[in-house]
Design a protein around this motif. Structure first.
Motif, mmCIF file in Angstrom:
data_model
loop_
_atom_site.group_PDB
_atom_site.id
_atom_site.type_symbol
_atom_site.label_atom_id
_atom_site.label_comp_id
_atom_site.label_asym_id
_atom_site.label_seq_id
_atom_site.Cartn_x
_atom_site.Cartn_y
_atom_site.Cartn_z
ATOM 1 N N GLY A 233 19.559 13.667 -29.604
ATOM 2 C CA GLY A 233 19.038 14.491 -28.550
ATOM 3 C C GLY A 233 19.366 16.047 -28.958
ATOM 4 O O GLY A 233 18.655 16.868 -28.527
ATOM 5 N N HIS A 234 20.595 16.204 -29.693
ATOM 6 C CA HIS A 234 20.915 17.703 -29.850
ATOM 7 C C HIS A 234 19.997 18.191 -30.801
ATOM 8 O O HIS A 234 20.173 19.524 -31.008
ATOM 9 C CB HIS A 234 22.514 17.637 -30.304
ATOM 10 C CG HIS A 234 23.345 17.072 -29.418
ATOM 11 N ND1 HIS A 234 23.922 17.788 -28.433
ATOM 12 C CD2 HIS A 234 23.980 15.890 -29.381
ATOM 13 C CE1 HIS A 234 24.559 17.065 -27.608
ATOM 14 N NE2 HIS A 234 24.821 15.848 -28.183
ATOM 15 N N VAL A 235 19.102 17.680 -31.436
ATOM 16 C CA VAL A 235 18.234 18.189 -32.395
ATOM 17 C C VAL A 235 16.880 18.562 -31.808
ATOM 18 O O VAL A 235 16.184 19.296 -32.488
ATOM 19 C CB VAL A 235 18.160 17.186 -33.723
ATOM 20 C CG1 VAL A 235 17.290 18.070 -34.903
ATOM 21 C CG2 VAL A 235 19.366 16.734 -34.391
ATOM 22 N N VAL A 236 16.778 18.047 -30.571
ATOM 23 C CA VAL A 236 15.620 18.417 -29.827
ATOM 24 C C VAL A 236 15.342 19.913 -29.724
ATOM 25 O O VAL A 236 14.110 20.556 -29.672
ATOM 26 C CB VAL A 236 15.589 17.681 -28.398
ATOM 27 C CG1 VAL A 236 14.247 18.195 -27.828
ATOM 28 C CG2 VAL A 236 15.309 16.211 -28.703
ATOM 29 N N PHE A 268 17.316 12.906 -24.552
ATOM 30 C CA PHE A 268 15.884 13.149 -24.795
ATOM 31 C C PHE A 268 15.229 13.609 -23.205
ATOM 32 O O PHE A 268 14.226 14.250 -23.310
ATOM 33 C CB PHE A 268 15.290 11.953 -25.246
ATOM 34 C CG PHE A 268 14.971 11.965 -26.815
ATOM 35 C CD1 PHE A 268 13.951 12.075 -27.378
ATOM 36 C CD2 PHE A 268 16.233 12.301 -27.485
ATOM 37 C CE1 PHE A 268 13.727 12.161 -29.041
ATOM 38 C CE2 PHE A 268 16.059 12.611 -29.072
ATOM 39 C CZ PHE A 268 14.976 12.285 -29.664
ATOM 40 N N THR A 269 16.037 13.325 -22.344
ATOM 41 C CA THR A 269 15.192 13.720 -21.034
ATOM 42 C C THR A 269 15.583 15.222 -20.723
ATOM 43 O O THR A 269 14.876 15.578 -19.543
ATOM 44 C CB THR A 269 15.901 13.028 -19.914
ATOM 45 O OG1 THR A 269 17.455 13.032 -19.896
ATOM 46 C CG2 THR A 269 15.793 11.435 -19.746
ATOM 47 N N VAL A 270 15.883 16.011 -21.576
ATOM 48 C CA VAL A 270 15.646 17.399 -21.711
ATOM 49 C C VAL A 270 14.157 17.566 -21.452
ATOM 50 O O VAL A 270 13.661 18.579 -20.746
ATOM 51 C CB VAL A 270 16.402 18.204 -22.724
ATOM 52 C CG1 VAL A 270 15.555 17.563 -24.177
ATOM 53 C CG2 VAL A 270 16.220 19.668 -22.565
ATOM 54 N N ALA A 271 13.599 16.850 -21.994
ATOM 55 C CA ALA A 271 12.001 16.885 -22.061
ATOM 56 C C ALA A 271 11.653 16.876 -20.333
ATOM 57 O O ALA A 271 10.664 17.655 -20.026
ATOM 58 C CB ALA A 271 11.244 15.614 -22.660
ATOM 59 N N ILE A 289 4.565 13.567 -17.765
ATOM 60 C CA ILE A 289 3.955 13.603 -19.283
ATOM 61 C C ILE A 289 4.899 13.769 -20.456
ATOM 62 O O ILE A 289 4.842 13.152 -21.488
ATOM 63 C CB ILE A 289 2.724 14.643 -19.378
ATOM 64 C CG1 ILE A 289 1.629 14.168 -18.216
ATOM 65 C CG2 ILE A 289 2.217 14.663 -20.716
ATOM 66 C CD1 ILE A 289 0.553 15.058 -18.236
ATOM 67 N N ALA A 290 5.722 14.949 -20.024
ATOM 68 C CA ALA A 290 6.714 15.157 -21.343
ATOM 69 C C ALA A 290 7.752 14.212 -21.463
ATOM 70 O O ALA A 290 7.861 13.886 -22.824
ATOM 71 C CB ALA A 290 7.527 16.623 -21.052
ATOM 72 N N THR A 291 8.314 13.660 -20.496
ATOM 73 C CA THR A 291 9.204 12.356 -20.786
ATOM 74 C C THR A 291 8.437 11.259 -21.357
ATOM 75 O O THR A 291 9.397 10.467 -22.444
ATOM 76 C CB THR A 291 9.665 11.964 -19.308
ATOM 77 O OG1 THR A 291 10.232 13.056 -18.424
ATOM 78 C CG2 THR A 291 10.788 10.940 -19.459
ATOM 79 N N LEU A 292 7.230 10.889 -21.028
ATOM 80 C CA LEU A 292 6.705 9.739 -21.591
ATOM 81 C C LEU A 292 6.395 10.037 -23.251
ATOM 82 O O LEU A 292 6.599 9.100 -24.076
ATOM 83 C CB LEU A 292 5.389 9.204 -21.051
ATOM 84 C CG LEU A 292 4.563 8.390 -21.585
ATOM 85 C CD1 LEU A 292 5.092 7.169 -21.426
ATOM 86 C CD2 LEU A 292 3.145 8.216 -20.817
ATOM 87 N N ALA A 293 5.841 11.008 -23.333
ATOM 88 C CA ALA A 293 5.587 11.693 -24.619
ATOM 89 C C ALA A 293 6.494 11.727 -25.794
ATOM 90 O O ALA A 293 6.420 11.333 -26.998
ATOM 91 C CB ALA A 293 4.793 12.933 -24.717
ATOM 92 N N ILE A 294 7.661 12.067 -25.172
ATOM 93 C CA ILE A 294 8.834 12.178 -26.268
ATOM 94 C C ILE A 294 9.707 11.001 -26.436
ATOM 95 O O ILE A 294 10.177 10.711 -27.394
ATOM 96 C CB ILE A 294 9.980 13.325 -25.667
ATOM 97 C CG1 ILE A 294 10.763 13.847 -26.818
ATOM 98 C CG2 ILE A 294 10.858 12.616 -24.542
ATOM 99 C CD1 ILE A 294 11.425 14.929 -26.460
ATOM 100 N N PHE A 295 9.560 10.032 -25.615
ATOM 101 C CA PHE A 295 9.780 8.739 -26.007
ATOM 102 C C PHE A 295 9.058 7.658 -26.757
ATOM 103 O O PHE A 295 9.472 6.744 -27.279
ATOM 104 C CB PHE A 295 10.669 7.935 -24.881
ATOM 105 C CG PHE A 295 11.874 8.496 -24.100
ATOM 106 C CD1 PHE A 295 13.079 8.418 -24.537
ATOM 107 C CD2 PHE A 295 11.809 9.418 -22.976
ATOM 108 C CE1 PHE A 295 14.367 8.689 -24.333
ATOM 109 C CE2 PHE A 295 13.165 9.945 -22.467
ATOM 110 C CZ PHE A 295 14.385 9.339 -23.101
ATOM 111 N N LEU A 296 7.778 8.087 -26.482
ATOM 112 C CA LEU A 296 6.717 7.024 -26.884
ATOM 113 C C LEU A 296 6.757 6.875 -28.318
ATOM 114 O O LEU A 296 6.675 5.488 -28.935
ATOM 115 C CB LEU A 296 5.286 7.379 -26.332
ATOM 116 C CG LEU A 296 4.064 6.449 -26.604
ATOM 117 C CD1 LEU A 296 4.467 5.171 -26.281
ATOM 118 C CD2 LEU A 296 2.857 7.133 -26.201
#
Length: 387
Positions: A233-236, A268-271, A289-296
């Motif tokens: 997640g630190h690279v996000v 990743f929940t920074v999204a 949408i952002a949370t779903l999209a970044i984990f999908l």
């Protein structure tokens, strides 16, 4: 399925410390305590997740959930582990609260959680080390990997020792896989591999072909980020900045990144925070949408690669490679125990004493992580009162 959800929801409420600590929590809860999968299965899954883009700890959670209850179990593991931090970050973004990250109660809570992360990661290293580091070759692979990771940084540095150990193991430690491994079939049909890769690629391209709108843009931006982020997640943050541009306020990304470190669960929940700050979209819809999209993307790639990975593991040369790869994974955890887990958590001699006592108690009496966290909170409170 509901047991998977419940267990991962508990972990999602208390798993501070980042992806390395999460791996420690999973290893203790689902390998040592509940026997949902073996040490070999856990190490194999961890090696696979290290190679794939996306959130390694969340992918591990989905793997464990699938191993226990199929695809519904994978979904429940993802929802349970992600929900607490996603909700907290969404509410934080929606509100205009001026709550300071320097609030004393918050500082104490985070400090206690970080100390617990040291204990959990050390426990995982001890357990996996006894299983996978037992010869001159594996000890050397573990130590050299740890030293390399502490010396170098970045994605290439992280993958290099795993690749090198795999090559050396395949050339010099080739062996027949255990009969149990030969008999074990992939829990995901190989017929799904190509369709899942196609879906992954289509979702990467399709938003560009659709009429432009804020919800479509949110999905596209975060799906791109989830598809190309290696290293956790630190690279996000640095990846999202050029992708999103002016779609959010200048401070939203940094605020979300800081807030994500103050809550349990995946980074990743920074999204969730940034999606709720997206201009032109309802904050709750943007967050979803952002949370779903970044984990999908990570989920699609995980289940596409699982059948291939498990078949490759039956090859004698690869079985030898896995011997050193497992040792290298222990080395990765060993390096991470020092930097960033130990350095960010331990500040004085009393912290060292408390961490050591907690580690011994965990090893000898198998105390619940919840009670250890409570003890850490009491320690931090007493320590702050003394100061």
């Amino acid at each position: 399925m509901f047991e998977v959800f419940y267990r991962f929801l508990l972990l999602g409420c208390m798993s501070f410390g980042g992806p390395v600590a999460h791996i420690g929590y999973f290893q203790r809860e689902f390998v040592d305590k509940r026997k949902w999968l073996s040490d070999e299965e856990f190490a194999s899954a961890l090696s696979l997740c290290q190679f794939l883009p996306g959130p390694a700890s969340s992918q591990m959670g989905m793997y464990i959930g699938h191993n226990r209850a199929g695809f519904s179990g994978a979904l429940m593991a993802f929802i349970g582990f992600t929900l607490p931090s996603a909700v907290l970050l969404t509410l934080l973004a929606v509100s205009t609260s001026s709550t300071s990250g320097d609030a004393p109660w918050l500082v104490m809570s985070i400090g206690a959680a970080k100390l617990l992360a040291v204990v959990v990661v050390a426990d995982a290293i001890w357990t996996m080390g006894k299983k996978f580091v037992h010869s001159f070759a594996t000890v050397a692979a573990c130590i050299l990997t740890a030293v390399w990771i502490l010396w170098q940084s970045g994605l290439v540095a992280q993958l290099m020792p795993i690749i090198m150990c795999g090559v050396v193991g395949a050339l010099f430690l080739s062996k027949k896989p255990k009969s149990s491994e030969s008999e074990r079939k992939s829990s995901v049909s190989s017929s799904l591999t190509i369709p899942l890769f196609i879906i992954f690629a289509l979702l990467l391209i399709l938003p560009v072909l659709l009429p432009s709108s804020s919800p479509v843009n949110v999905f596209h931006y975060f799906y791109q980020a989830g598809s190309f982020v290696f290293g956790g997640g630190h690279v996000v943050l640095p990846l999202l900045q050029p992708i999103i541009g002016d779609s959010v306020t200048g401070t939203a990304l940094v605020e979300g990144y800081a807030a994500a470190q103050l809550v349990p669960g995946p980074m990743f929940t920074v999204a969730s925070y940034v999606g709720a700050s997206f201009q032109g979209v309802d904050p709750y819809l943007g967050s979803f949408i952002a949370t779903l999209a970044i984990f999908l993307p990570g989920a699609l790639l995980l289940f596409a690669a699982m059948p291939v990975w498990q078949k490759v593991m039956l090859n004698p040369a690869f079985a030898g490679a896995v011997t050193l790869i497992n040792a290298a994974v222990v080395g990765l955890l060993l390096a991470a125990l020092y930097q960033p887990v130990w350095i960010s958590a331990v500040n004085n001699i009393s912290d060292i004493v408390v961490v050591s006592i907690a580690f011994l108690i965990m090893r000898k009496y198998q105390f619940s992580v919840f009670w250890l966290l409570a003890a850490m909170l009491v320690y931090k409170l007493v320590f702050s009162m003394i100061l």
